[in-house]
Design a protein around this motif. Structure first.
Motif: not given
Length: 106
Positions: A32-34, A71-73, A75-81
């Motif tokens: 979903e990321t440009p 982006s917020a995407q 941060r969401a993708a890496h929240k459990d990194a």
């Protein structure tokens, strides 16, 4: 000019399956990321108790990649990194490398 973003991971022997599963099950939010074009997780050589992995993402431009990292995407993708399970598998933090495409053949 396309941009390739790569992270190098050194994974402790015996943790490969869990590391691969973590990547397969994550919500990457990349599609979903440009500017995003493709992603691959590459498994490399093993030795001295370590298996090398590379995350390899192709972007339309460095600017698209940099926008993703803010982006917020992202941060969401890496929240459990930083989860302990992931940290137990890794020998240190990933090492980032970014490259501008100067020649491409398909």
């Amino acid at each position: 000019m396309q941009f390739v973003a790569m992270n190098r991971f050194e994974i402790r022997e015996g943790h490969e399956e869990g590391f691969e599963r973590m990547w397969a099950e994550r919500e990457s939010h990349l599609k979903e990321t440009p500017g995003f074009r493709e992603f691959r997780l590459l498994k490399g050589p093993q030795g001295d108790g370590v298996t090398l992995y590379i995350s390899h993402a192709v972007w339309e431009s460095r600017a698209d990649f940099e926008a993703w990292t803010k982006s917020a995407q992202f941060r969401a993708a890496h929240k459990d990194a930083g989860a302990s399970k992931t940290q137990d598998a890794m020998l240190g933090p990933p090492q980032f490398e970014g490259f501008e495409t100067v020649l491409h053949e398909a």
